[in-house]
Design a protein around this motif. Structure first.
Motif, PDB file in Angstrom:
ATOM      1  N   GLU A  38       0.815  -1.216   0.000  1.00  0.00           N
ATOM      2  CA  GLU A  38       0.000   0.000   0.000  1.00  0.00           C
ATOM      3  C   GLU A  38       0.850   1.269   0.000  1.00  0.00           C
ATOM      4  OE1 GLU A  38      -4.087  -1.254   2.337  1.00  0.00           O
ATOM      5  OE2 GLU A  38      -2.309  -0.733   3.534  1.00  0.00           O
ATOM      6  N   LEU A  39       2.156   1.115   0.134  1.00  0.00           N
ATOM      7  CA  LEU A  39       3.057   2.265   0.161  1.00  0.00           C
ATOM      8  C   LEU A  39       3.535   2.545  -1.254  1.00  0.00           C
ATOM      9  CD1 LEU A  39       5.128   1.235   3.325  1.00  0.00           C
ATOM     10  CD2 LEU A  39       3.214   2.841   3.219  1.00  0.00           C
ATOM     11  N   LEU A  40       3.105   3.669  -1.810  1.00  0.00           N
ATOM     12  CA  LEU A  40       3.406   4.011  -3.201  1.00  0.00           C
ATOM     13  C   LEU A  40       4.577   4.989  -3.287  1.00  0.00           C
ATOM     14  CD1 LEU A  40      -0.260   4.634  -4.431  1.00  0.00           C
ATOM     15  CD2 LEU A  40       1.002   2.465  -4.366  1.00  0.00           C
ATOM     16  N   GLU A  41       5.287   4.944  -4.414  1.00  0.00           N
ATOM     17  CA  GLU A  41       6.374   5.900  -4.650  1.00  0.00           C
ATOM     18  C   GLU A  41       5.829   7.287  -4.989  1.00  0.00           C
ATOM     19  OE1 GLU A  41       9.579   5.319  -4.162  1.00  0.00           O
ATOM     20  OE2 GLU A  41       9.081   3.279  -3.527  1.00  0.00           O
ATOM     21  N   GLN A  42       4.630   7.336  -5.556  1.00  0.00           N
ATOM     22  CA  GLN A  42       3.961   8.596  -5.874  1.00  0.00           C
ATOM     23  C   GLN A  42       2.488   8.456  -5.552  1.00  0.00           C
ATOM     24  OE1 GLN A  42       4.891   9.224 -10.033  1.00  0.00           O
ATOM     25  NE2 GLN A  42       6.630  10.536  -9.529  1.00  0.00           N
ATOM     26  N   GLY A  43       1.833   9.559  -5.228  1.00  0.00           N
ATOM     27  CA  GLY A  43       0.418   9.494  -4.920  1.00  0.00           C
ATOM     28  C   GLY A  43      -0.109  10.829  -4.449  1.00  0.00           C
ATOM     29  N   LYS A  44      -1.387  10.852  -4.080  1.00  0.00           N
ATOM     30  CA  LYS A  44      -2.052  12.097  -3.705  1.00  0.00           C
ATOM     31  C   LYS A  44      -1.609  12.597  -2.336  1.00  0.00           C
ATOM     32  CE  LYS A  44      -6.628  14.220  -3.354  1.00  0.00           C
ATOM     33  NZ  LYS A  44      -8.093  14.014  -3.469  1.00  0.00           N
ATOM     34  N   TYR A  45      -1.506  11.661  -1.377  1.00  0.00           N
ATOM     35  CA  TYR A  45      -1.200  12.068  -0.006  1.00  0.00           C
ATOM     36  C   TYR A  45       0.126  11.467   0.468  1.00  0.00           C
ATOM     37  CZ  TYR A  45      -6.136  13.413   0.211  1.00  0.00           C
ATOM     38  OH  TYR A  45      -7.354  13.987  -0.027  1.00  0.00           O
ATOM     39  N   PRO A  46       1.019  12.291   1.007  1.00  0.00           N
ATOM     40  CA  PRO A  46       2.214  11.728   1.657  1.00  0.00           C
ATOM     41  C   PRO A  46       1.812  10.951   2.910  1.00  0.00           C
ATOM     42  CG  PRO A  46       2.468  14.097   1.235  1.00  0.00           C
ATOM     43  CD  PRO A  46       1.022  13.761   1.022  1.00  0.00           C
ATOM     44  N   ILE A  47       2.547   9.904   3.211  1.00  0.00           N
ATOM     45  CA  ILE A  47       2.318   9.128   4.431  1.00  0.00           C
ATOM     46  C   ILE A  47       3.383   9.525   5.449  1.00  0.00           C
ATOM     47  CG2 ILE A  47       2.228   6.824   5.456  1.00  0.00           C
ATOM     48  CD1 ILE A  47       1.352   5.794   2.692  1.00  0.00           C
ATOM     49  N   GLY A  51      10.017   8.372  11.284  1.00  0.00           N
ATOM     50  CA  GLY A  51      11.321   8.833  10.813  1.00  0.00           C
ATOM     51  C   GLY A  51      11.289  10.177  10.121  1.00  0.00           C
ATOM     52  N   ASN A  52      10.146  10.547   9.533  1.00  0.00           N
ATOM     53  CA  ASN A  52      10.054  11.836   8.833  1.00  0.00           C
ATOM     54  C   ASN A  52      10.156  13.019   9.780  1.00  0.00           C
ATOM     55  OD1 ASN A  52       7.655  10.148   6.876  1.00  0.00           O
ATOM     56  ND2 ASN A  52       9.650  10.765   6.116  1.00  0.00           N
ATOM     57  N   PHE A  53       9.935  12.802  11.073  1.00  0.00           N
ATOM     58  CA  PHE A  53      10.108  13.875  12.054  1.00  0.00           C
ATOM     59  C   PHE A  53      11.579  14.061  12.411  1.00  0.00           C
ATOM     60  CE2 PHE A  53       5.603  13.057  13.145  1.00  0.00           C
ATOM     61  CZ  PHE A  53       5.149  14.363  13.146  1.00  0.00           C
ATOM     62  N   TYR A  54      12.402  13.079  12.135  1.00  0.00           N
ATOM     63  CA  TYR A  54      13.769  13.087  12.638  1.00  0.00           C
ATOM     64  C   TYR A  54      14.786  13.089  11.491  1.00  0.00           C
ATOM     65  CZ  TYR A  54      11.157  12.047  16.871  1.00  0.00           C
ATOM     66  OH  TYR A  54      10.265  12.113  17.903  1.00  0.00           O
ATOM     67  N   THR A  55      15.243  11.925  11.039  1.00  0.00           N
ATOM     68  CA  THR A  55      16.343  11.889  10.065  1.00  0.00           C
ATOM     69  C   THR A  55      15.955  11.325   8.705  1.00  0.00           C
ATOM     70  OG1 THR A  55      17.014   9.710  10.900  1.00  0.00           O
ATOM     71  CG2 THR A  55      18.060  11.640  11.901  1.00  0.00           C
ATOM     72  N   PRO A  87       5.990  14.676  21.443  1.00  0.00           N
ATOM     73  CA  PRO A  87       4.960  15.482  20.783  1.00  0.00           C
ATOM     74  C   PRO A  87       5.542  16.397  19.704  1.00  0.00           C
ATOM     75  CG  PRO A  87       5.582  16.511  22.851  1.00  0.00           C
ATOM     76  CD  PRO A  87       6.411  15.257  22.734  1.00  0.00           C
ATOM     77  N   HIS A  88       4.730  16.701  18.715  1.00  0.00           N
ATOM     78  CA  HIS A  88       5.107  17.609  17.628  1.00  0.00           C
ATOM     79  C   HIS A  88       3.851  18.353  17.175  1.00  0.00           C
ATOM     80  CE1 HIS A  88       8.732  15.001  17.016  1.00  0.00           C
ATOM     81  NE2 HIS A  88       7.872  14.058  17.318  1.00  0.00           N
ATOM     82  N   ILE A  89       4.024  19.583  16.741  1.00  0.00           N
ATOM     83  CA  ILE A  89       2.959  20.267  16.021  1.00  0.00           C
ATOM     84  C   ILE A  89       3.317  20.193  14.546  1.00  0.00           C
ATOM     85  CG2 ILE A  89       1.854  22.486  15.554  1.00  0.00           C
ATOM     86  CD1 ILE A  89       1.956  23.095  18.505  1.00  0.00           C
ATOM     87  N   TRP A  90       2.455  19.572  13.754  1.00  0.00           N
ATOM     88  CA  TRP A  90       2.746  19.349  12.353  1.00  0.00           C
ATOM     89  C   TRP A  90       2.685  20.669  11.584  1.00  0.00           C
ATOM     90  CZ3 TRP A  90       5.330  16.757   9.257  1.00  0.00           C
ATOM     91  CH2 TRP A  90       5.051  16.676   7.900  1.00  0.00           C
ATOM     92  N   GLU A  91       3.751  20.951  10.809  1.00  0.00           N
ATOM     93  CA  GLU A  91       3.849  22.224  10.097  1.00  0.00           C
ATOM     94  C   GLU A  91       3.810  22.054   8.586  1.00  0.00           C
ATOM     95  OE1 GLU A  91       3.641  24.946  11.562  1.00  0.00           O
ATOM     96  OE2 GLU A  91       4.271  24.611  13.637  1.00  0.00           O
ATOM     97  N   GLY A  92       3.508  20.847   8.106  1.00  0.00           N
ATOM     98  CA  GLY A  92       3.539  20.601   6.671  1.00  0.00           C
ATOM     99  C   GLY A  92       2.150  20.531   6.043  1.00  0.00           C
ATOM    100  N   PHE A  97      -1.271  10.050   8.557  1.00  0.00           N
ATOM    101  CA  PHE A  97      -0.252   9.725   9.555  1.00  0.00           C
ATOM    102  C   PHE A  97      -0.283   8.232   9.875  1.00  0.00           C
ATOM    103  CE2 PHE A  97      -4.013  11.074  11.821  1.00  0.00           C
ATOM    104  CZ  PHE A  97      -4.099  10.283  12.959  1.00  0.00           C
ATOM    105  N   HIS A  98       0.918   7.687  10.032  1.00  0.00           N
ATOM    106  CA  HIS A  98       1.118   6.248  10.192  1.00  0.00           C
ATOM    107  C   HIS A  98       0.639   5.759  11.555  1.00  0.00           C
ATOM    108  CE1 HIS A  98       3.485   2.469  10.573  1.00  0.00           C
ATOM    109  NE2 HIS A  98       3.279   2.388   9.278  1.00  0.00           N
TER     110      HIS A  98
END
Length: 236
Positions: A38-47, A51-55, A87-92, A97-98
């Motif tokens: 279900e994880l696509l290289e391209q698509g409408k919504y980023p997942i 790890g995307n919060f860090y490195t 905790p994080h406040i999402w800025e994107g 979300f996973h």
């Protein structure tokens, strides 16, 4: 209900804080679990993954139409709870979300910026009791049962959240300046001394034009040996 008063606070606030279960003042929403196909290289919504919060700068995408609760928008309060947590406040942009992330929806009892630092402090408390290990098992039910101290007056919450946010922004600004000066120093060290096989540095003060000379280090310094000291247990 238990009450408590902080040692440092803003003037005109003197009411005791109250202890509340997180689950009574906020709702934790599980992210969606994805299978590998279900994880696509391209698509409408980023997942959005932990790890995307860090490195991790790589992203997967999805074209699936999901319930609105599985999406995070700019300004949402999220909590990563697997491997790295906090905790994080999402800025994107709008993302799915996973499963290893909770979205936290707050009641009128909590200010969002205050809640961010409240949960961040709680994370530090968890770490301090784990011998420095970040491999801590956190469950949704355990978080909902967690008891936290909050001001009854939401104005005080806002005051604290705004102050700590400004402090955090100042720290980030000075960290960027520090990194800039470290890189500047590294560049100057490379250019203000002659490189291998050269007798002129590539960068120097304008009033100096002579070539540098090569000398043995021992000819430039005087060596003085220190005295060997014996311990009381081994006098000799």
């Amino acid at each position: 209900m238990a009450t408590k008063t902080p040692k440092i606070r803003f003037s005109r606030f003197d009411a005791a804080w109250e202890q509340r279960k997180l689950g009574d003042i906020a709702t934790l929403i599980n992210g969606r679990a994805f299978s590998q196909n279900e994880l696509l290289e391209q698509g409408k919504y980023p997942i959005l993954r932990v790890g995307n919060f860090y490195t991790n700068g790589s992203w997967y995408f999805s074209n699936m139409k999901l319930e609105e609760k599985f999406y995070a928008a700019r300004g949402d309060l999220l909590y990563t709870w697997s491997a790295s947590f906090g905790p994080h406040i999402w800025e994107g942009e709008k993302v799915i979300f996973h499963y290893h992330i909770w979205k936290i929806e707050l009641t009128e009892k909590l200010d969002k910026q205050f809640a961010l630092f409240l949960l961040d402090k709680d994370k530090d408390n968890l770490l301090s009791g784990s011998n420095g290990s970040t491999m801590i098992h956190i469950t949704k039910s355990g978080m909902e049962e967690k008891k936290l101290w909050i001001p009854k007056d939401k104005t005080e919450q806002k005051k604290i959240g705004t102050f700590l946010k400004k402090l955090e922004e100042t720290i980030t600004l000075h960290q960027k300046k520090l990194e800039h000066f470290k890189k500047l120093k590294e560049s100057l060290l490379q250019n203000m001394f002659p490189r291998e096989g050269e007798i002129f540095p590539r960068l120097r003060f304008p009033e100096f034009t002579d070539a540098w000379e090569q000398c043995k280090f021992g000819e430039l310094v005087k060596r003085i040996s220190g005295s060997a000291l014996s311990s009381p247990e081994n006098p000799g």
